[in-house]
Design an enzyme around this catalytic site. Sequence first.
Site, PDB file in Angstrom:
ATOM      1  N   ASP A  27       0.867  -1.193   0.000  1.00  0.00           N
ATOM      2  CA  ASP A  27       0.000   0.000   0.000  1.00  0.00           C
ATOM      3  C   ASP A  27       0.895   1.232   0.000  1.00  0.00           C
ATOM      4  OD1 ASP A  27      -2.205   1.856   0.601  1.00  0.00           O
ATOM      5  OD2 ASP A  27      -3.346   0.029   0.980  1.00  0.00           O
ATOM      6  N   HIS A  42       2.293   2.100  -3.129  1.00  0.00           N
ATOM      7  CA  HIS A  42       1.378   3.058  -3.756  1.00  0.00           C
ATOM      8  C   HIS A  42       1.901   4.490  -3.680  1.00  0.00           C
ATOM      9  CE1 HIS A  42      -2.274   0.113  -3.387  1.00  0.00           C
ATOM     10  NE2 HIS A  42      -1.253  -0.389  -4.062  1.00  0.00           N
TER      11      HIS A  42
END
Length: 401
Positions: free
Chosen positions: A225, A248
């Site tokens: 993430d 991310h």
Amino acid sequence: MNSRSPLGVASLLFMVLPIAIISSQAAIAATVVEHNVVSLGANPDGVTGSTQAFMGAWLAACRSKRPAMIIVPPGRFLVGGATFNGPCKNNAIHWRIQGVITAPADYNVLGNVGTWLLFQNVDGMSISGGILDGRGAALWACKASGKNCPSGATTIFFSSSRNIVVSKLMSLHSQLFHIVIYGCQNVRLQGVKVFASGDSQNTDGVHVQLSSRVTIMNSKIRTGDDCISIGAGTTNLWIENVACGPGHGISIGSLGKDAVEPGVENVTVKNVVFGGTQNGLRIKSWGRPSTGFAKNILFQHAIMYNVNNPIVIDQNYCPSNINCPGQYSGVKISDVTYKDIHGTSATEVAVKFDCSLKNPCTGIRLDNVKLTYKNDQQPARASCVNAGGLAFGLVQPSSCF
Ligand SMILES: *[C@@H]1O[C@H](CO)[C@@H](O)[C@H](O)[C@H]1NC(C)=O
């Protein structure tokens, strides 16, 4: 001959100084109380539960007025959910971790408690070295299969604490976020390493929220993430020398989840490298009313290698289209500078500003930004919606303000 006299004074000083240094070190060593978790019953075999010994070391260190050193020697220590509460009677607790601290193999043990190692109301603590193994792989597999799984636990969570230094800590395979800094002041992370699989869910590397004067330096983050996520109420944040990917990217947001929330202000991100990440430098807000804002943000010296969205502001975040369709973000984004940003985009739109119709982005500055598409083979594009600003120097793709 005349020069002999000053030399004589110098050599006399060299003889005296080491004695002074040794005696002051001895004085410090004498006042620091050591608590070795193994002496307190922890077992380095990795299977015997050592939670009680860790809690015992913490209580002894925290209840004493004298500076304390908690020593975790080499070995593997199985620790279940543990809360290390302050306030403490001293503000100099140092953890020296040489071993590996592992979470329970069965993710149901931590289940939905939210945190594995939690520090609360602590003022003046440092942690150096050590590996924290969250053993999250089984929970990631459960979540990926779409089954009903517990949410999991953040590996290390600092809440309402101040004057914290974490150096050379490694966090592996967290179930949920790796490191969270929430409601804190003056926290420094340096030389930290975070590793989790690129397809693990919600394993943000570092999450900062409602905190001021947090510094994240010289760190490597590879996760599933956000490498670093910056939540509402973060001010005076400094991020420097961070490598991110897989992951991310570095993200301010999601902001505007709540109708009333504090803003994000004075964030500096410099000397960062993104490799194969979903985003590079991102600001994201929910598409619905909120008092939130983001201002005075500087992104400087970033290199992108094949990043899907190298520069992105997305103010229309509305997962599953629930509670936001047809609404506009109340989050005001202003004074955001992108300076000396280079590299390659994995998609054609390398720069995307998708701002709020009600609160357009203002004061965006692009200064020496050069991003290309498909490893330099094709020009990239920029896209602007409700975004205003200025471009300086070479800006490619050319700005769309
Ligand atoms: C912004 O934050 C940095 C720390 O990251 C701090 O040194 C600086 O003084 C802050 N600037 C303002 C105007 O508050």
